[in-house]
Design an enzyme around this catalytic site. Structure first.
Site, mmCIF file in Angstrom:
data_model
loop_
_atom_site.group_PDB
_atom_site.id
_atom_site.type_symbol
_atom_site.label_atom_id
_atom_site.label_comp_id
_atom_site.label_asym_id
_atom_site.label_seq_id
_atom_site.Cartn_x
_atom_site.Cartn_y
_atom_site.Cartn_z
ATOM 1 N N GLU A 42 -1.995 8.039 -3.965
ATOM 2 C CA GLU A 42 -2.277 7.112 -5.734
ATOM 3 C C GLU A 42 -3.449 7.704 -5.378
ATOM 4 O O GLU A 42 -4.932 7.961 -5.006
ATOM 5 C CB GLU A 42 -2.037 6.307 -5.451
ATOM 6 C CG GLU A 42 -2.932 5.194 -4.927
ATOM 7 C CD GLU A 42 -2.309 3.232 -5.214
ATOM 8 O OE1 GLU A 42 -1.414 3.003 -4.952
ATOM 9 O OE2 GLU A 42 -3.520 2.568 -5.271
ATOM 10 N N ARG A 54 1.073 -1.565 -0.327
ATOM 11 C CA ARG A 54 0.221 -0.088 -0.192
ATOM 12 C C ARG A 54 1.075 1.081 -0.092
ATOM 13 O O ARG A 54 2.288 1.080 0.424
ATOM 14 C CB ARG A 54 -0.669 0.191 0.776
ATOM 15 C CG ARG A 54 -1.810 -0.571 1.379
ATOM 16 C CD ARG A 54 -2.955 0.325 0.247
ATOM 17 N NE ARG A 54 -4.458 -0.460 0.349
ATOM 18 C CZ ARG A 54 -4.564 -1.669 -0.685
ATOM 19 N NH1 ARG A 54 -3.478 -1.924 -1.046
ATOM 20 N NH2 ARG A 54 -5.553 -2.252 -0.673
ATOM 21 N N HIS A 75 -0.897 0.268 -9.672
ATOM 22 C CA HIS A 75 -1.589 -0.242 -9.073
ATOM 23 C C HIS A 75 -2.377 -1.750 -9.553
ATOM 24 O O HIS A 75 -3.651 -1.721 -9.610
ATOM 25 C CB HIS A 75 -2.632 0.278 -7.902
ATOM 26 C CG HIS A 75 -3.615 -0.098 -6.354
ATOM 27 N ND1 HIS A 75 -2.942 0.567 -5.157
ATOM 28 C CD2 HIS A 75 -3.293 -1.270 -6.427
ATOM 29 C CE1 HIS A 75 -3.531 -0.602 -3.981
ATOM 30 N NE2 HIS A 75 -3.319 -1.770 -5.173
#
Ligand code: GLV
Length: 327
Positions: free
Chosen positions: A269, A240, A287
């Site tokens: 993000e 993360r 991601h």
């Protein structure tokens, strides 16, 4: 009989929406708009269930404004977008989507490790820019992967998948650090040795982060930790954003205090720290660690099954706060 009303907060597979529509009145988001918190609250009015991805935050404000909500099902294994304590206090069930993405995500961790160590994207950019006019003996020389020391921070299911790939596929020496130590059987299966965090940082040739995000893991890798790593080391984050201090990492990469990094997740993000966009020795991906169609489909279906199981029979598959079920 009227069907229960649910909200699907992001665009998802039509097949999954169709399954949900058999059981529920579904408000969907076919345009995949990113809603503000106020818009999310507005759309949640009258809904007993919600299908979310990691981008919708469910906190005390949302819960207080949506008293009829009974379940929120995340199409992600990570659930740092949920305030689980607040959900439990409000009697709202939280579910995530574990297991179905483990091997795919571990594959990607290895892809990013390989691309980072062997400078795959940096050399591709060089080639595409027309700069390859002759071969030279040390051109884009990278770091060895086979036989090197693989460090893993966070040894859950995905961490173990990465350990198995490293030990069995690449003959790597695997060391790990985790809140709790694995059983001797699990350690043997992964050929992994437990070390403290400092030894992990000092010894790893490649350090892969797979630890869940929480207040305790915020900036687990910052300037001080980067300073302990080998100057030749590669850092990979598939966990993360926020686990790494991205600003400190950009400095360490620019000053070559570590060799390279591979990042699939970022603080704030989809924004990326501007300094990371200008250093060459970093591989950046948006991601996508679990992004294969079969895996994303399995994640979406698990989230849908949690909604269906709970709202039709009181039986969710992967509850995060099962105490809500016994109230
Ligand atoms: C992806 O990051 C997930 O948590 O599933």
């Amino acid at each position: 009989m009227t069907k229960p009303h649910i909200l699907v907060a992001r665009a998802i597979f039509p097949e999954t929406l169709a399954r949900l529509a058999q059981q529920f009145e579904v408000e969907a988001n076919p345009d995949d708009a990113i809603w503000t918190k106020a818009q999310l609250i507005e759309r949640l009015q009258g809904k007993v269930g919600a299908f979310t991805t990691g981008s919708e935050r469910v906190d005390t404000e949302v819960l207080a404004a949506c008293p009829q909500l009974r379940i929120v099902a995340n199409m992600a294994v990570g659930y740092n977008n949920f305030d689980v304590d607040a959900m439990t206090a409000a009697g709202v069930l939280a579910t995530n989507a574990p297991d179905v993405l483990t091997e795919t995500t571990a594959d990607f961790g290895f892809a990013l490790l390989m691309a980072t160590a062997r400078r795959v994207t940096e050399s591709e950019h060089f080639l595409r820019a027309g700069k390859w006019t002759k071969w030279s003996y040390d051109m884009f020389a990278g770091a060895e992967v086979h036989g090197s020391t693989l460090g893993i921070l966070g040894m859950g299911r995905i961490g173990q998948g990465i350990a198995r790939r490293g030990a069995h596929g690449f003959g790597m020496k695997v060391i790990y650090h985790n809140r709790s130590r694995l059983s001797p059987e699990r350690e043997a299966e992964c050929e992994a040795r437990y070390v403290d965090k400092e030894e992990l940082l000092r010894t790893a040739d490649h350090l892969v982060l797979v630890v869940p995000y929480s207040a305790a893991s915020h900036h687990a890798i910052g300037a001080a930790e980067l300073a302990l790593m080998k100057r030749t080391a590669c850092l990979v984050n598939i966990a993360r954003g926020g686990i790494v201090d991205d600003a400190a990492l950009a400095v360490a990469l620019r000053e070559k205090r570590i060799a390279a990094a591979g990042l699939d997740v970022f603080e704030g993000e989809p924004k990326v720290h501007p300094d990371l966009l200008t250093v060459p020795n970093v591989v950046l991906t948006p991601h996508i660690a679990s992004a294969t169609i079969p895996t994303r489909m399995a994640m979406a279906n698990l989230a849908a099954d949690n909604l269906i199981g709970f709202l039709t029979q009181g039986k969710p598959l992967t509850p995060l706060n099962p105490e809500v079920l016994t109230r």
